[in-house]
Design an enzyme around this catalytic site. Sequence first.
Site, PDB file in Angstrom:
ATOM      1  NE  ARG A  82      -3.712  -2.270   2.495  1.00 27.32           N
ATOM      2  CZ  ARG A  82      -3.588  -3.592   2.469  1.00 27.32           C
ATOM      3  NH1 ARG A  82      -2.372  -4.131   2.485  1.00 27.32           N
ATOM      4  NH2 ARG A  82      -4.639  -4.373   2.422  1.00 27.32           N
ATOM      5  CG  HIS A 107      -0.694  -5.557  -4.420  1.00 30.99           C
ATOM      6  ND1 HIS A 107       0.447  -5.532  -3.645  1.00 30.99           N
ATOM      7  CD2 HIS A 107      -1.564  -6.414  -3.804  1.00 30.99           C
ATOM      8  CE1 HIS A 107       0.286  -6.361  -2.611  1.00 30.99           C
ATOM      9  NE2 HIS A 107      -0.913  -6.888  -2.670  1.00 30.99           N
ATOM     10  CG  HIS A 181       0.183 -11.482  -4.172  1.00 36.63           C
ATOM     11  ND1 HIS A 181      -0.914 -12.197  -3.764  1.00 36.63           N
ATOM     12  CD2 HIS A 181       0.225 -10.381  -3.379  1.00 36.63           C
ATOM     13  CE1 HIS A 181      -1.533 -11.556  -2.790  1.00 36.63           C
ATOM     14  NE2 HIS A 181      -0.857 -10.456  -2.534  1.00 36.63           N
ATOM     15  CG  ASP A 253      -2.885  -8.348   5.066  1.00 41.61           C
ATOM     16  OD1 ASP A 253      -1.770  -8.442   4.495  1.00 41.61           O
ATOM     17  OD2 ASP A 253      -3.854  -7.751   4.572  1.00 41.61           O
ATOM     18  CD  GLU A 313       2.094 -10.346  -0.324  1.00 46.26           C
ATOM     19  OE1 GLU A 313       2.156  -9.209  -0.843  1.00 46.26           O
ATOM     20  OE2 GLU A 313       1.128 -10.725   0.365  1.00 46.26           O
TER      21      GLU A 313
END
Length: 350
Positions: A82, A107, A181, A253, A313
């Site tokens: 982000r 992304h 991803h 996350d 990631e």
Amino acid sequence: MLQIIEQPFGNTADGRSVELYTLLNGYNMEVEITNYGGIITAIKVPNKEGKAENVVLGFKSLDDYLGKHPKIGATVGRYANRIAYGKFQLEGKEYALAQNKGKHHIHGGTEGFDRKVWKVRTGISEDKAILQMSYTSPNGEEGYPGNLEVKVTYYLTLDGSLGIQYEANTDQPTVVNFTNHSYFNLNLAHRADIKNHQLAIKAEHYLPANDESIPTGELKPVNNTSFDLRTPQSIQSIFDQKHPEIEKTKGLDHCFVLKDTNDPEVKLAATLTDPESKRVLEVFTSEPGIQVYTGNFLDPALGFAPHQAVCLETQHFPDSPNKPQFPSTTLLPDQKFVSTTLYKFSVEGE
């Protein structure tokens, strides 16, 4: 015997042909990658009995990848994760990006690298099957400054490792942050979720985030928190601790701060183990961070269920262009961006 097989994978809506490349290492491992979005569509590795099975989420057809999906297996850029409010300043000038996640940018925008058809070169060396993809992102694409020349090189080795090297050059000051991803489930053929997987992260800090998943700017110690994964924990046990930040995002996350953030060398970042198949995935990277996403919002309408797989990631930190205390993501015209990530697969006990 190292080998690369190329086959047609379909056509985009505007008629561009897309191919699927299968890399084989001759030791019961193969990786399928398409030049649409630099997407890894399958990774087949042996289990404890030597049976090779796919361990990443993917689709069978190009049409599914052309539709809406959560970046399944994709190469992500120009900026992974982000950027708050889709804005940042660079050398005194403000740039406005696509706001494709509420008020924020994520992304790479509306049509990031995952929606591009990449040029391809292939080759076999003494110990690697090599697939190199290139794309030129024009000045102003998704709001980013500079013409950006990007190369992503995938290589499958004899010892069961899939390497990804990212390279980039620009003709104007810009920001870059790339990742892959892929969603991993090391027993995908037999289990519907990854809750029994054991996860370890070599991180002493993580990045707390606000209610919109934008980092606050703090590097928070993992000591005595649910984010302390320096020794392996099952993903279910992480959930069971009901940490407010994990409850808020319905799972992990979060970006973890890896040791030696200024060290450009490739080092171990994470280990994922499945106790049933005995498969082990070790993630090595030169990046300063790793975003762990436990598939909290995977959509059954696409054929996937929440917590069916986990993303690991490797990347720079979210919102770094607006957080000067974070490692810089600025790329200048006289610089070359280089980043390496290695996914090493093995069987526990071997």
